[in-house]
Write a protein that holds these residues in place. Structure first.
Motif, mmCIF file in Angstrom:
data_model
loop_
_atom_site.group_PDB
_atom_site.id
_atom_site.type_symbol
_atom_site.label_atom_id
_atom_site.label_comp_id
_atom_site.label_asym_id
_atom_site.label_seq_id
_atom_site.Cartn_x
_atom_site.Cartn_y
_atom_site.Cartn_z
ATOM 1 N N ALA A 56 -2.448 9.272 4.718
ATOM 2 C CA ALA A 56 -2.317 9.881 5.716
ATOM 3 C C ALA A 56 -2.108 9.424 7.090
ATOM 4 C CB ALA A 56 -3.539 11.164 5.448
ATOM 5 N N SER A 57 -2.831 8.115 6.547
ATOM 6 C CA SER A 57 -2.590 7.019 8.069
ATOM 7 C C SER A 57 -3.039 5.846 7.581
ATOM 8 C CB SER A 57 -3.630 7.807 9.349
ATOM 9 O OG SER A 57 -4.583 7.001 8.678
ATOM 10 N N LEU A 58 -1.861 4.844 8.212
ATOM 11 C CA LEU A 58 -1.811 4.021 8.095
ATOM 12 C C LEU A 58 -1.880 2.782 9.146
ATOM 13 C CD1 LEU A 58 -1.992 1.025 5.616
ATOM 14 C CD2 LEU A 58 0.029 1.823 5.504
ATOM 15 N N ILE B 298 0.982 -1.383 -0.264
ATOM 16 C CA ILE B 298 -0.395 0.206 -0.078
ATOM 17 C C ILE B 298 1.064 1.164 0.303
ATOM 18 C CG2 ILE B 298 -1.603 0.947 1.758
ATOM 19 C CD1 ILE B 298 -2.684 -1.508 1.918
ATOM 20 N N GLN B 299 2.168 1.351 0.859
ATOM 21 C CA GLN B 299 3.073 2.531 0.883
ATOM 22 C C GLN B 299 3.520 2.723 -0.192
ATOM 23 O OE1 GLN B 299 5.162 1.068 4.244
ATOM 24 N NE2 GLN B 299 4.092 2.740 5.374
ATOM 25 N N GLN B 300 3.487 1.819 -1.113
ATOM 26 C CA GLN B 300 4.822 2.116 -2.365
ATOM 27 C C GLN B 300 3.368 2.412 -3.562
ATOM 28 O OE1 GLN B 300 6.146 -2.242 -2.661
ATOM 29 N NE2 GLN B 300 7.859 -1.546 -1.346
ATOM 30 N N THR C 44 -2.517 -6.584 -7.754
ATOM 31 C CA THR C 44 -4.048 -6.424 -7.709
ATOM 32 C C THR C 44 -4.048 -5.305 -6.326
ATOM 33 O OG1 THR C 44 -3.058 -8.171 -5.768
ATOM 34 C CG2 THR C 44 -4.095 -8.886 -8.072
ATOM 35 N N VAL C 45 -2.739 -4.823 -5.672
ATOM 36 C CA VAL C 45 -3.317 -4.090 -4.531
ATOM 37 C C VAL C 45 -3.170 -3.075 -5.463
ATOM 38 C CG1 VAL C 45 -2.609 -2.525 -2.618
ATOM 39 C CG2 VAL C 45 -1.936 -5.334 -2.458
ATOM 40 N N GLU C 46 -2.900 -2.587 -5.834
ATOM 41 C CA GLU C 46 -2.749 -0.805 -6.946
ATOM 42 C C GLU C 46 -4.296 -0.701 -7.329
ATOM 43 O OE1 GLU C 46 0.445 -0.757 -9.657
ATOM 44 O OE2 GLU C 46 2.006 -0.235 -7.554
ATOM 45 N N ALA C 47 -4.467 -2.168 -8.342
ATOM 46 C CA ALA C 47 -5.568 -2.237 -9.232
ATOM 47 C C ALA C 47 -7.057 -1.541 -7.267
ATOM 48 C CB ALA C 47 -5.644 -3.300 -9.613
#
Length: 346
Positions: free
Chosen positions: A29-31, A21-23, A111-114
């Motif tokens: 704003a927060s994770l 997710i960070q990439q 898949t995460v980016e999508a």
């Protein structure tokens, strides 16, 4: 900027998903991370995320239950279920709770980016009416500043009422409303402070509010604190009332002095003084007084000629057992044990 939460009981998967997710390149704003459904739900109740990624199989509360509770708390939270179980029944039940994506493990960066791109698109469509312009916010702040500076309480109330009506039309989520009201307070403090005549007390962020009414109530109370603080300073009471109260408490630790007694002593309304004291010290009156009593007790315990029973009276406890119980809660040990640690036998 998006608030994201990951709920998964497997540490490696939590960290792996966090990294993906960070990439992703999305503004974050927060994770926040949660190791089970109950942990995640408690965090959501404190501050709602925009996006929730959750596993299906977790201890204490599984992902399906978490999805159900989340949908009940805030249906605007976009949910992605991540699971190693390719089970159509699970997917169907997830969709009934408004889940937007169902990803099978092992997940990939692609898949995460999508999934994030889809969530961002849905979020932007849903939240576009919630936009409040910086220009409008500054107008409200300017009106509130003028009302406070002229000590016009009626106008200040009208400004808040008008702002509330307009802000309510934007259908903000609770955390968005709290952020906006916090920004309002920060800007107002800066404007009042920049006049270089009186130094104003900076207000702490809003406490966790359960609903919109609670958020507005806390916000209005903070504006009243600015109003009363200015009125007090103009009457020539230039001493810091909290510092004055601290000195009085310190000088009377052996007495049972109440909040009302101290407020009357420094010439403030008890309710206002209570709020002002907590804003300044981050402690209630009772918490502060108890802490100072226990700190004094520690100093006296370090002096061998003081008997422990006498020390309880010196710090305002006529009931010795109550003193020992309070000291243990504060210091983690009984007064006699504390003294032993200092190498004092009695």
């Amino acid at each position: 900027m998006y608030r994201i939460m990951i709920a998964d009981d497997e540490p490696m998967i939590r960290k792996g998903l966090q990294k993906l997710i960070q990439q992703s390149g999305q503004p974050i704003a927060s994770l926040r991370l949660a190791e089970n459904g109950i942990d995640a739900l408690n965090q959501i109740r404190e501050s709602c995320p925009d996006f929730l990624f959750t596993d299906i199989r977790m201890p204490k509360m599984d992902g399906l239950e978490l999805c159900r509770h989340t949908a009940e708390l805030d249906p605007d939270i976009q949910i992605v279920v991540v699971s190693g179980y390719n089970d159509f029944e699970y997917a169907q039940r997830c969709l009934s709770y408004g889940v937007k994506e169902y990803l099978l493990k092992p997940i990939s960066k692609k898949t995460v980016e999508a999934a994030l791109e889809k969530l961002v698109y849905l979020h932007s469509k849903h939240t576009s009416p919630a936009f409040v312009s910086v220009h409008r916010l500054e107008e409200w702040v300017g009106e509130a500043e003028a009302a406070i500076w002229s000590l016009n309480h009626e106008t200040l109330v009208k400004v808040v009422q008008q702002a509330r009506v307009e802000i309510s039309s934007h259908r903000l989520r609770l955390h968005q409303l709290i952020d906006l009201l916090d920004e309002f307070t920060v800007l107002l403090f800066k404007r009042l402070h920049s006049r270089d005549i009186f130094l104003f007390t900076e207000r702490a962020p809003l406490h966790a509010a359960d609903d919109e009414d609670s958020a507005w109530s806390q916000f209005q109370a903070r504006l009243v604190l600015f109003f009363d603080e200015l009125r007090m300073k103009r009457r020539g009471k230039l001493k810091d009332p909290v510092e004055e109260a601290k000195l009085y408490i310190e000088a009377h630790l052996a007495e049972e002095v109440s909040l009302e007694d101290v407020a009357e002593r420094i010439g403030l309304n008890a309710s206002y003084f209570s709020q002002l004291f907590k804003q300044s010290t981050r402690e209630t009156f009772v918490q502060y007084r108890t802490r100072r009593r226990m700190e004094k007790a520690k100093k006296l315990l370090a002096q061998p000629h003081y008997r422990i029973t006498d020390i309880s009276g010196e710090v305002g406890y006529a009931d010795h057992p109550h003193f020992t119980k309070t000291f243990k809660k504060y210091a983690g040990c009984l007064p006699s044990e504390y003294r032993n640690k200092l190498g004092i036998d009695r």
